[in-house]
Structures are given as C-alpha cells and as structure tokens.
Design an enzyme around this catalytic site. Structure first.
Site, PDB file in Angstrom:
ATOM      1  N   GLU A   1      -3.950  -4.201 -14.022  1.00 26.87           N
ATOM      2  CA  GLU A   1      -2.552  -4.335 -14.451  1.00 26.87           C
ATOM      3  C   GLU A   1      -1.548  -3.746 -13.454  1.00 26.87           C
ATOM      4  OE1 GLU A   1      -2.128  -0.515 -17.422  1.00 26.87           O
ATOM      5  OE2 GLU A   1      -2.685  -2.432 -18.289  1.00 26.87           O
TER       6      GLU A   1
ATOM      7  N   ARG B   1       0.851  -1.190   0.000  1.00 33.28           N
ATOM      8  CA  ARG B   1       0.000   0.000   0.000  1.00 33.28           C
ATOM      9  C   ARG B   1       0.882   1.234   0.000  1.00 33.28           C
ATOM     10  NH1 ARG B   1      -4.778  -1.091  -2.029  1.00 33.28           N
ATOM     11  NH2 ARG B   1      -6.041  -2.507  -0.775  1.00 33.28           N
TER      12      ARG B   1
ATOM     13  N   GLU C   1     -14.442  -8.776  -7.617  1.00 28.14           N
ATOM     14  CA  GLU C   1     -13.192  -8.606  -6.866  1.00 28.14           C
ATOM     15  C   GLU C   1     -12.717  -9.923  -6.260  1.00 28.14           C
ATOM     16  OE1 GLU C   1     -11.100  -6.111  -6.703  1.00 28.14           O
ATOM     17  OE2 GLU C   1     -12.332  -4.738  -7.868  1.00 28.14           O
TER      18      GLU C   1
ATOM     19  N   GLU D   1      -9.036 -11.168  -7.399  1.00 33.81           N
ATOM     20  CA  GLU D   1      -7.968 -11.152  -6.400  1.00 33.81           C
ATOM     21  C   GLU D   1      -7.623 -12.533  -5.847  1.00 33.81           C
ATOM     22  OE1 GLU D   1      -8.472  -8.165  -3.396  1.00 33.81           O
ATOM     23  OE2 GLU D   1      -8.569  -6.552  -4.888  1.00 33.81           O
TER      24      GLU D   1
ATOM     25  N   GLY E   1     -14.658  12.022   8.188  1.00 32.07           N
ATOM     26  CA  GLY E   1     -14.175  13.369   8.459  1.00 32.07           C
ATOM     27  C   GLY E   1     -13.735  14.114   7.216  1.00 32.07           C
TER      28      GLY E   1
END
Length: 181
Positions: free
Chosen positions: A140, A64, A92, A96, A115
C-alpha cells in the site's frame, strides 16, 4: 594465513523495525583489541531481470526516500519469513509489473553492503513472461511506473544516473555480457 575474524562479546539491540533491525556489537579484533560494530540485520531480498519477447527489459521507476530521488530499477523485494527466493521473485514480479513466469534462471547472489549490513540479494532472470489478468496488489505504500527499455536505453540511463543502484547496474552488465536470451 592471517585470521581476520572478529569475535562478538556483546550485542546491544538498538532498533527493531518492519524491514530492518539495528544492533551494536562489541567485538574482539584479531590483534586482541576491542571495537564496536553498528550492524543492520535484514532478511534478504530478491531481484529479477524480466525480458520481454521483443528483447525489452522491464524496469520500475520509483521514488527512493533515503536518496530523495527517483530511480529506475529492476523489480525487487524483501524475502518474507520462511519464503524461498524463487517464490519471492515471482511474487515481486507480479506485484510490481503485472507479469508472472514459470521459468526462472538463477544468476547469482551478493551482499549489498557488507561493511554494515548482512542483506543478501538473490538475482534471477526470465525471458518467459505472461501477463496476469488480475495481478497481486503492490504494498500500500509502494508507487511505481513500469518502463520497457532496450539494453542500449538502459545503458544510457546508467550513464545519466537514472539507473543508479548496484543490483540494476549489475543486471545490465550481466545482460551485456550474456545476452538477452
């Protein structure tokens, strides 16, 4: 009862991207004063808790960039324009993990960061998985490693902060409370 609503008087688009849009809203506060709100607009997302026949949870491990680290997460992805959350969940899951399902159970939905963002995430569970012969290709620019973990192993990864995102932590808490079946 107090009225907390903020009235938007002007919106200035700042950025239009592939995944998000960003805007600054000028708002009138409940006390009559004004303020600015930086807002991320997101189409929404879906996450799925896939449980195998032998009570293992399927996770994906991926890097990430905003965090500059790798996390272990339940499969998830962005809603495409006009796509129903159930359709996104199955898509998904296949992209995945290489599995599909014909039995989804809706768990809940929640706002991820109210928020500053309007993203809503829909959470589903399945324990009826079928391996797909030729699964749909991932995006990709997406690279994942599949992991199958017991609930206890997943809880340990929460403590070790390898599982460190809210949707996955929520999923593990849900499974602990409701059971894997």
């Amino acid at each position: 009862m107090t009225n907390f609503e903020e009235k938007t008087v002007h919106t200035e688009p700042i950025y239009k991207g592939k995944v998000i849009n960003v805007q600054i809203d000028d708002v009138t506060l409940p006390n009559g004063k004004t303020s600015k709100r930086e807002i991320v607009k997101h189409p929404g997302a879906v996450a799925i808790i896939p449980v195998t026949k032998d009570n293992k949870i399927i996770f994906v491990k991926q890097y990430r960039k905003p965090l500059e680290k790798t996390l272990v997460e339940i499969p998830a992805g962005k809603l495409e324009h006009g796509e129903a959350p159930e359709v996104t969940a199955i898509r998904e899951l296949e992209e995945e993990t290489g599995y599909t399902t014909d039995q989804l159970t809706y768990v809940t939905s929640f706002y991820t960061s109210p928020g500053f963002a309007d993203e809503i995430m829909y959470l589903y569970k399945t324990n009826s998985l079928e391996k797909v012969e030729q699964p749909k290709a991932m995006d990709e620019d997406e690279f994942v490693e599949i992991m199958e973990l017991s609930l206890e192993e997943a809880e340990r990864l929460v403590v070790e902060q390898e599982i460190h995102d809210a949707k996955t932590a929520y999923a593990i808490l849900y499974l602990k409370q409701k059971g894997l079946k």
